[in-house]
Design an enzyme around this catalytic site. Structure first.
Site: not given
Ligand code: ACO
Ligand SMILES: O=CC(=O)O
Ligand code: MG
Length: 541
Positions: A183, A442
Site C-alpha cells: 500500500r 494508526d
C-alpha cells in the site's frame, strides 16, 4: 555500492567529503546517504520515478484542486451523491479481469508497517495475504521508508532475515508465506527527501515506483504465479484519481514489458465523500457520537459495506472486509477472550454479509478469524460468484448518509484527546501503529479522534450522553488536554514522558483540534517535524 563523492562548503570554509547518490538530471536526494539505500535509489530506479512524476504531476495537482472544490461545495451545504456523469458506468454490464489464481483465496489478510521483523512475521503469520503498509501504519520518515524498500526487496527475493540480538532469535521466511500486497501513501502526501525539478516528489509515486522497479520481475516469479505485482490503493476521493493510478500502472507495465493489466490493485473505500466525517465538517446537523459508537452496525456504515459487496461481486472481484481494532491482551485472559469474541462477532457479520476476506491487525487474531471465514464460506476460495447481494441494489444516497445514532460524552472527548496525543507522539518518533488501551491505533483511527474533537469544538456541542450536559468550549478542551496530559504522564511514567515527544504532539494535536478551518490530514502538518535534510539538518517544506 552505487554512490559518488561530492565536496560541500561548510560554514568554516573547510571542504568536507560527503558521499551522495548517483541521481539522474532533475532529481535531488536530500535524505541521509546509506549504502543500503543506494541499492534502492539507483539511477535507473530514480529515472523511473522521475518519469512518473513528470508525466503525472499536473494530473495529480488538478485532482487535488478538485478535492478542494468539492470540499468548498460540501462546506456550503451540498451533500455528496452518485455522480450523474458516471451513471453509465454504474449502469453498464461489465466485469473486471478474473482475480489471479495466486490470490483467489484472500480470506484473512494481515496488515502492518514495512518494518523488517514485522514483514517476516506477517509473511509467516498463516494469513493468505500481507498488506505491507507505507501509509496509515507507517510514520514516513526517510529511514522508515528506505528501510521498508530494502525489506520488501529482500522479502520478494525470499532472502529476508532478521537477528533479534536481545532475544538471540533469528527470523526467516517459512516455506509457505502470505502473498504480498503493497500500500503506497495517499495522493496528498509529498516526499520531501526527494526533489524532482525543484519540487518534493509525490509520496505514492516514490513508494510505487521504487517497489515496482526493483520487484516486478521477482514478484511475478516467486509470489504472483505470473501475475502482479499487487497493490492496495488508499484514500481516493474520485474516479479521476483512480484513473491516474490506472495510467501509472500502464506506464509501469510498458516500462517492464509486461502485459497490460498485469498489475492488480484493491481500492480502499475510506475517505470517499459520503462515508467520512470530514465531508460533513460544516454540517452541524451531522455530528458524530462518541468514536466507539461509530461501528459497522450504524446504518450508513452497514449500507456502504453492503453496497460494496454488491458492486464488487457484480464486477467479479473480491469484496474485502475491514479491520477489527482489537489486539490480544496478554496479561488478562478474561479481557483477552472478550476482545477475541468481539473480533469473531464482527468477522461473522462480514462473512455472512458476503465479504470474501478480511483484515487482521495482529498475528494472534488470525486463527480465530480464519475459523470464522472457513466455517462460513462453504469450502469455496471466495464468495464472488455465490453471494450477489442484489438486495443492496436498492440502497440510496440517503442510506449512505444517514446520521449515525449514539451519545456524545466527556469520556469520549477525553479518550479522543489521550489517544490522539499519544499516537502523534509515537508517530513523531518513527512508529506509525501503536497499541493503546488494548486497541490498534494508526493514522486512520487517530484521524477520527482529531476530526471529531474539532467538530465538537467548532459547534460547541453538548455532551449529553453522561447526563452532565456540558458544552464543548475552548476552555473545557484546554482543561481536558491538561488533565489528559497528566494522565498520560502517570500512565507511561515520568521518564518515558520526558524522553518522548508528548509535549510536541500535544501542541500539534491541540492546534489541529482548535484550528478555525479543519486541516485536511493530521499527518500532513506533522510531516514537517520528521523531514530531515542531509547534510543541512531538519527542514520545512
Ligand atoms: C485502519 C487501518 O489503516 S488498518 C491498517 C494499518 N494498521 C496496521 O497495519 C496495524 C498493524 N498492527 C500493528 O502494527 C501491531 O499489531 C500493533 C502495533 C498494533 C501491536 O504490535 P506489538 O505491540 O508489537 O504487539 P505484540 O507485542 O503483541 O506482538 C507480538 C508479536 O507479533 C508481531 N506482530 C504484531 N502485529 C503484527 C503485524 N501486524 N504484522 C506482523 N507481525 C506482527 C510482533 O512483531 C511480535 O513479534 P515477536 O513475538 O516475534 O517479537
Ligand atoms: O486503511 C484502512 C482503514 O481502515 O483506514
Ligand atoms: Mg486507512
Amino acid at each position: 555500492m552505487v554512490g559518488f563523492e561530492t565536496f560541500l562548503e561548510t560554514p568554516s570554509k573547510e571542504r568536507k567529503t560527503v558521499v551522495g547518490y548517483d541521481v539522474p538530471e532533475g532529481v535531488d536526494i536530500r535524505g541521509r546517504y546509506d549504502s543500503e539505500f543506494a541499492r534502492i535509489l539507483t539511477k535507473d530506479a530514480l529515472q523511473f520515478v522521475f518519469n512518473l512524476q513528470r508525466e503525472f504531476r499536473n494530473h495529480i495537482k488538478y485532482a487535488m484542486e478538485c478535492r478542494k472544490e468539492a470540499k468548498m461545495r460540501y462546506n456550503s451545504g451540498a451533500l455528496p451523491g452518485f455522480d450523474p456523469a458516471t451513471k453509465y458506468v454504474r449502469d453498464g454490464e461489465w466485469v473486471c479481469a478474473a482475480p489471479p489464481p495466486a490470490v483467489a483465496d484472500r480470506r484473512v489478510e494481515i496488515t502492518g508497517p514495512v518494518e523488517r521483523k514485522m514483514v517476516i512475521n506477517a509473511l509467516n503469520s498463516g494469513a493468505k495475504v500481507f498488506m505491507a503498509d507505507f501509509e496509515d501504519a507507517l510514520s514516513p520518515s526517510w529511514e522508515n521508508l528506505m528501510r521498508g524498500h530494502v525489506n520488501l526487496r529482500d522479502a520478494v527475493n525470499g532472502t529476508i532475515s532478521f537477528h533479534d540480538k536481545a532475544r538471540n532469535r533469528v527470523y526467516k521466511l517459512n516455506e509457505q508465506t502470505a502473498k504480498l500486497f503493497v500500500r503506497p501513501r495517499g495522493w496528498h502526501l509529498p516526499e520531501a527527501h526527494i526533489f524532482i525539478d525543484g519540487e518534493p516528489a509525490t509520496g505514492c509515486l516514490v513508494d510505487f515506483g521504487l517497489y515496482f522497479f526493483h520487484n516486478w520481475s521477482n514478484f511475478r516469479r516467486t509470489q504472483g504465479e505470473g501475475f502482479g505485482p499487487f497493490f492496495y490503493l488508499p484514500k481516493m476521493e474520485h474516479s479521476r484519481e483512480a484513473r491516474i493510478w490506472n495510467n501509472v500502472f500502464e506506464v509501469a507495465e510498458k516500462m517492464a514489458g509486461i502485459q497490460k493489466g498485469s498489475i492488480r490493485a484493491t481500492v480502499l473505500i475510506e475517505t470517499l465523500p459520503a462515508v467520512y466525517v470530514k465531508t460533513f465538517q460544516a454540517h452541524p446537523d451531522r455530528l458524530l457520537p462518541d468514536r466507539v459508537q461509530v461501528g459497522m452496525t450504524q446504518h450508513f456504515m452497514r449500507s456502504y459495506s453492503d453496497l460494496l459487496i454488491r458492486t464488487c461481486h457484480r464486477r467479479g472481484v473480491h469484496a474485502m472486509g475491514g479491520m477489527a481494532a482489537q489486539i490480544p491482551i496478554r496479561d488478562d485472559p478474561k479481557a483477552n477472550e472478550a476482545a477475541l469474541e468481539l473480533v469473531r462477532k464482527d468477522k461473522l457479520r462480514e462473512v455472512r454479509a458476503g465479504h470474501d476476506g478480511t483484515w487482521a491487525a495482529h498475528p494472534g487474531l488470525i486463527p480465530a478469524i480464519m475459523e470464522v471465514f472457513t466455517n462460513n464460506m462453504a469450502n469455496k476460495a471466495n464468495q464472488i460468484q455465490y453471494v450477489k447481494r442484489e438486495d443492496a441494489a436498492n440502497l440510496t444516497e440517503e442510506d449512505l448518509l444517514q446520521i449515525p445514532r449514539g451519545a456524545r460524552t466527556m469520556d469520549g472527548l477525553r479518550l479522543n484527546t489521550r489517544v490522539g496525543i499519544q499516537y502523534v507522539a509515537a508517530w513523531l518518533t518513527g512508529t506509525g501503529s501503536v497499541p493503546l488501551y488494548n486497541l490498534m491505533e494508526d493514522a486512520a483511527t487517530a484521524e477520527i479522534s482529531r476530526v471529531q474533537n474539532w467538530q465538537w469544538l467548532k459547534y460547541g456541542v453538548e455532551l449529553d450522553g453522561d447526563g452532565l450536559g456540558v458544552k464543548v468550549t475552548r476552555e473545557l478542551f484546554g482543561r481536558v488536554v491538561e488533565e489528559e496530559m497528566g494522565r498520560i504522564e502517570r500512565e507511561v511514567g515520568k521518564d518515558k514522558f520526558n524522553r518522548g515527544m508528548y509535549k510536541e504532539a500535544c501542541k500539534i494535536f491541540t492546534r489541529q483540534c482548535t484550528a478555525p478551518t479543519l486541516d485536511d490530514f493530521l499527518t500532513l502538518d506533522a510531516y514537517n517535524n520528521i523531514v530531515i535534510h542531509h547534510p543541512i539538518g531538519s527542514s520545512r517544506l
